[in-house]
Design a protein around this motif. Structure first.
Motif, PDB file in Angstrom:
ATOM      1  N   GLU A  33       0.825  -1.216   0.000  1.00  0.00           N
ATOM      2  CA  GLU A  33       0.000   0.000   0.000  1.00  0.00           C
ATOM      3  C   GLU A  33       0.857   1.264   0.000  1.00  0.00           C
ATOM      4  O   GLU A  33       0.430   2.303  -0.520  1.00  0.00           O
ATOM      5  CB  GLU A  33      -0.924   0.006   1.222  1.00  0.00           C
ATOM      6  N   ALA A 150      -6.393   3.723   3.768  1.00  0.00           N
ATOM      7  CA  ALA A 150      -7.209   3.026   4.771  1.00  0.00           C
ATOM      8  C   ALA A 150      -6.675   1.609   4.994  1.00  0.00           C
ATOM      9  O   ALA A 150      -6.593   1.141   6.136  1.00  0.00           O
ATOM     10  CB  ALA A 150      -8.669   2.982   4.319  1.00  0.00           C
ATOM     11  N   ARG A 151      -6.291   0.942   3.899  1.00  0.00           N
ATOM     12  CA  ARG A 151      -5.724  -0.411   4.035  1.00  0.00           C
ATOM     13  C   ARG A 151      -4.379  -0.357   4.754  1.00  0.00           C
ATOM     14  O   ARG A 151      -4.074  -1.221   5.570  1.00  0.00           O
ATOM     15  CB  ARG A 151      -5.561  -1.058   2.655  1.00  0.00           C
ATOM     16  N   ARG A 152      -3.581   0.663   4.429  1.00  0.00           N
ATOM     17  CA  ARG A 152      -2.293   0.831   5.119  1.00  0.00           C
ATOM     18  C   ARG A 152      -2.508   1.026   6.611  1.00  0.00           C
ATOM     19  O   ARG A 152      -1.816   0.402   7.431  1.00  0.00           O
ATOM     20  CB  ARG A 152      -1.574   2.042   4.542  1.00  0.00           C
ATOM     21  N   ASP A 153      -3.439   1.885   6.972  1.00  0.00           N
ATOM     22  CA  ASP A 153      -3.690   2.160   8.389  1.00  0.00           C
ATOM     23  C   ASP A 153      -4.171   0.910   9.117  1.00  0.00           C
ATOM     24  O   ASP A 153      -3.800   0.675  10.269  1.00  0.00           O
ATOM     25  CB  ASP A 153      -4.725   3.280   8.526  1.00  0.00           C
ATOM     26  N   GLU A 154      -4.988   0.114   8.449  1.00  0.00           N
ATOM     27  CA  GLU A 154      -5.472  -1.125   9.056  1.00  0.00           C
ATOM     28  C   GLU A 154      -4.319  -2.109   9.249  1.00  0.00           C
ATOM     29  O   GLU A 154      -4.218  -2.772  10.292  1.00  0.00           O
ATOM     30  CB  GLU A 154      -6.556  -1.748   8.168  1.00  0.00           C
ATOM     31  N   ALA A 155      -3.447  -2.176   8.240  1.00  0.00           N
ATOM     32  CA  ALA A 155      -2.287  -3.063   8.349  1.00  0.00           C
ATOM     33  C   ALA A 155      -1.353  -2.579   9.464  1.00  0.00           C
ATOM     34  O   ALA A 155      -0.824  -3.378  10.247  1.00  0.00           O
ATOM     35  CB  ALA A 155      -1.532  -3.118   7.016  1.00  0.00           C
ATOM     36  N   LYS A 157      -2.208  -0.988  12.075  1.00  0.00           N
ATOM     37  CA  LYS A 157      -2.853  -1.280  13.347  1.00  0.00           C
ATOM     38  C   LYS A 157      -2.556  -2.723  13.776  1.00  0.00           C
ATOM     39  O   LYS A 157      -2.235  -2.985  14.947  1.00  0.00           O
ATOM     40  CB  LYS A 157      -4.367  -1.071  13.219  1.00  0.00           C
ATOM     41  N   ASP A 158      -2.654  -3.643  12.820  1.00  0.00           N
ATOM     42  CA  ASP A 158      -2.348  -5.051  13.118  1.00  0.00           C
ATOM     43  C   ASP A 158      -0.875  -5.209  13.499  1.00  0.00           C
ATOM     44  O   ASP A 158      -0.539  -5.948  14.438  1.00  0.00           O
ATOM     45  CB  ASP A 158      -2.671  -5.926  11.911  1.00  0.00           C
TER      46      ASP A 158
END
Length: 245
Positions: A33, A150-155, A157-158
């Motif tokens: 991302e 958004a995908r980067r932020d979710e990743a 977070k994990d």
């Protein structure tokens, strides 16, 4: 250096935790991302620049259209004035002839101006369509960047969750090791990326090289609590029944 064999074996747990922390850090740096966002932001800039160019051209054309319309209106006003003068009956024959000639000239001039104006209006319509298309492309590019972010932020977070857990595990492990052993491990880890590894079947678990006979003989002869290192990568070699000694 000496260290209890059981403590040395616990270095494998620390190495496992550090390996996962390294993977988290690598993953954080190399998320697809990130490249997608960078490329997307470049596309957004390019599309916005293109939109500015179209809008600038449109603005210039609007000014040219306004100027052309003003000139057409000026010719029409001149025609109206001449016709009213002719219809008034207050002009002589020679002046009438001059006015008729001027009306013909004005008619040709007006026709040319109106043709030019029509062409400008067609160009303006085409630019308007270009602006709509480019604006839609800007919106699409922005949405793509936002989705990737958004995908980067979710990743992230994990990864943050995993990193926090592994750091907790590491904090619990550190008190188990005597300071000299931990310093050695840390120095090797900082330099090579792996501080300790299992010696399995005479092969270093860090650099994966098989040790030569002389080295194996030296390790075999070393006391059980001696801390031995790989001659190639420097990793602390943890000996178990799997070592093949």
């Amino acid at each position: 250096m000496k260290a209890d064999p059981a403590v040395q074996r616990q270095l494998l747990e620390l190495a496992k935790v550090d390996a996962e922390l390294s993977r988290v850090a690598h993953r954080r740096r190399t998320l697809p991302e990130l490249a997608e966002i960078e490329a997307g932001e470049k596309t957004v800039r390019e599309k916005r620049d293109a939109l500015v160019s179209v809008e600038t051209a449109t603005s210039d054309l609007d000014r040219e259209i306004a100027r052309q319309e003003k000139e057409v209106e000026s010719v029409r006003a001149r025609e109206d004035r001449d016709r009213k003068l002719m219809e008034s009956g207050s002009v002589g024959a020679k002046q009438m002839t001059d006015i008729e000639h001027e009306l013909q000239t004005l008619g040709r001039r007006k026709g040319a101006l109106e043709d030019d104006l029509l062409e400008l209006m067609e160009q303006r319509e085409a630019l308007g369509l270009d602006a709509q298309r480019t604006s839609a492309e800007v919106d699409k590019a922005v949405q793509a960047v936002e989705a990737a972010a958004a995908r980067r932020d979710e990743a992230f977070k994990d990864l943050d969750t995993t990193e926090a857990r592994r750091k907790e595990d590491r904090a619990k492990l550190l008190p188990r090791f005597p300071e000299p052993l931990l310093k050695l491990y840390t120095r090797v880890y900082d330099h090579k990326g792996i501080g300790a590894a299992l010696l399995r079947a005479r092969r270093c678990g860090a650099c994966q090289l098989e040790l030569d006979r002389n080295t194996i003989s030296e390790i075999k002869a070393a006391a059980e609590d001696s801390v031995v290192q790989c001659d190639n990568c420097g990793a602390i070699l943890v000996r178990t029944l799997e070592s093949g000694l």
